[in-house]
Design an enzyme around this catalytic site. Structure first.
Site, PDB file in Angstrom:
ATOM      1  N   SER A   1      56.239 -25.332 111.816  1.00 33.73           N
ATOM      2  CA  SER A   1      57.176 -26.457 112.505  1.00 33.73           C
ATOM      3  C   SER A   1      58.647 -26.071 112.662  1.00 33.73           C
ATOM      4  CB  SER A   1      56.988 -27.536 111.431  1.00 33.73           C
ATOM      5  OG  SER A   1      57.836 -27.431 110.098  1.00 33.73           O
TER       6      SER A   1
ATOM      7  N   LEU B   1      60.293 -30.449 114.236  1.00 32.57           N
ATOM      8  CA  LEU B   1      59.791 -31.970 114.558  1.00 32.57           C
ATOM      9  C   LEU B   1      58.164 -31.641 113.914  1.00 32.57           C
ATOM     10  CD1 LEU B   1      60.483 -34.619 115.546  1.00 32.57           C
ATOM     11  CD2 LEU B   1      59.198 -34.072 117.439  1.00 32.57           C
ATOM     12  N   HIS B   2      57.995 -31.609 112.628  1.00 32.22           N
ATOM     13  CA  HIS B   2      57.211 -31.273 111.548  1.00 32.22           C
ATOM     14  C   HIS B   2      55.865 -31.944 112.155  1.00 32.22           C
ATOM     15  CE1 HIS B   2      60.072 -29.305 109.195  1.00 32.22           C
ATOM     16  NE2 HIS B   2      60.836 -30.693 109.063  1.00 32.22           N
ATOM     17  N   ASP B   3      55.871 -33.306 111.732  1.00 35.58           N
ATOM     18  CA  ASP B   3      54.769 -34.158 111.717  1.00 35.58           C
ATOM     19  C   ASP B   3      53.684 -33.888 112.742  1.00 35.58           C
ATOM     20  OD1 ASP B   3      55.129 -34.278 109.075  1.00 35.58           O
ATOM     21  OD2 ASP B   3      56.155 -36.086 109.046  1.00 35.58           O
TER      22      ASP B   3
END
Length: 381
Positions: free
Chosen positions: A218, A274-276
């Site tokens: 990520s 922007l991990h998710d």
């Protein structure tokens, strides 16, 4: 005609980056959200549930049902929310988030609703995506073990590998480099419920169907100023007489707040990772470029190109307080398995330009839906 979209159950704790995970799952043409369950994490369960319902209102998807999940870990007390990153509400940084049109369903437990929705889909088609603490996901497969064989896969955002697994910069606190983002060793989602994570990775049949997006991946996907402009203006850029939609302004305000806290806390100044939404994008691999595929790379760059799979273990020893004091509670370790052996898929990278393009296309679709519903107000350039 049969619906060929991929069914998805999304478990999340909104959260700035969860907002984009919801948007991607709701508006990608190859995905169909069965429902959303909320979990504690970026804020209290009450706040993450409020945030999820508000996000669905903002993107004109209030028809997607939301169910209330776990307020704390399976065997641990509630962990303090990361207010230094996401603020007190879990979604600080904008005044444009609308009040929810439809409240969450509080009559059916989240894991029971998820199980019923998943079982209603054909075997081997539906995915579970978890972008917060893994508590609901673990509870789901513990109560309904038959789902392990029924689902197509499990995609998780969490953990950190370290050791140069990717070229990503994981950040530092007080000048000290770290692997994790909540402690020097642990990523927040895993530390929030390490026992839940250990259960998921310890189930061999489920691990063989699991994709893990750790910080190492990520942190390759930074929301730079250029990306923020893409979300604000669209692919054509700013044009005279073309207003920025309320939704686009809201999304960029959230990203600007996220960027500020990431810079202040971790020293990452290019933009926040922007991990998710990557956990959502990961299930699009293999569907074909014409259907909006995002390519993830499952082998070492410059290596033989052979597919990699991993055994993942989680350190469950120690309390939250001990973890903050330096214990390795919540640390994930990944061991590369022999070629051909099944285990957890941990990508080494992805087609980042394609990811941004596809995510912006979903913002455009949400804009169009808002405009058609009469909710697509614009703001002057």
């Amino acid at each position: 005609m049969a619906d060929t979209r991929i069914p998805v159950w999304l478990d999340c704790d909104p959260g700035h980056d969860d907002t984009f995970a919801i948007l991607l799952a709701a508006y990608h043409p190859s995905l169909r959200i069965l429902g959303i369950s909320t979990v504690f994490g970026n804020a209290s369960l009450e706040k993450t549930t409020q945030n999820a319902t508000s996000i669905l209102t903002a993107i004109n998807k209030s028809s997607i049902p939301i169910y209330v999940g776990a307020s704390h870990a399976l065997f641990r007390p509630t962990m303090h929310a990361p207010t230094d990153i996401h603020g007190e509400s879990g979604l600080d940084g904008t005044e444009l988030l609308p009040p929810p049109q439809v409240p969450a369903n509080t009559t059916i437990p989240a894991i029971d609703a998820a199980a019923a929705a998943l079982k209603a889909e054909s075997p081997g088609t539906a995915w579970v995506v978890a972008t917060g603490a893994f508590t609901n996901a673990a509870a789901l497969f513990l109560k309904y073990p038959e789902l392990v064989g029924h689902v197509a896969g499990l995609s998780l955002m969490g953990g950190a590998v370290g050791g140069g697994f990717t070229p990503a910069v994981l950040g530092s606190v007080d000048g000290v480099p770290r692997i994790g983002n909540w402690t020097p060793f642990a990523e927040f989602n895993v530390l929030a419920d390490p026992e839940a994570a250990a259960m998921l990775f310890g189930n061999a049949a489920l691990a063989a169907k699991t994709t893990l997006i750790p910080l190492d991946v990520s942190h390759l996907v930074l929301t730079t100023r250029e990306v923020q402009d893409l979300f604000l203006y669209g692919r054509d850029g700013p044009r005279e007489g073309r207003g920025k939609s309320t939704l686009r302004v809201m999304l960029v305000e959230l990203l600007m707040y996220f960027a500020k806290t990431y810079s202040e806390v971790f020293g990452i100044t290019e933009g926040p990772p922007l991990h998710d939404p990557l956990a959502v994008a990961a299930i699009l691999t293999g569907i074909g470029a014409d259907r909006g595929e995002v390519a993830f790379y499952d082998s070492m760059p410059g290596g033989t190109g052979e597919r990699e799979r991993f055994e993942v273990k989680v350190n469950t020893e120690g309390t939250y307080e001990e973890a903050r004091a330096g214990a390795r509670t919540g640390q994930t370790t990944a061991r590369l398995l022999p070629p051909g052996e099944e285990g957890v898929r941990i990508p080494r990278g992805l087609d980042i330009p394609a990811f941004w393009r596809i995510l912006e296309e979903c913002v455009s679709r949400a804009d169009e839906a808002n405009a058609a519903a009469g909710a697509g107000a614009t703001l002057e350039n």
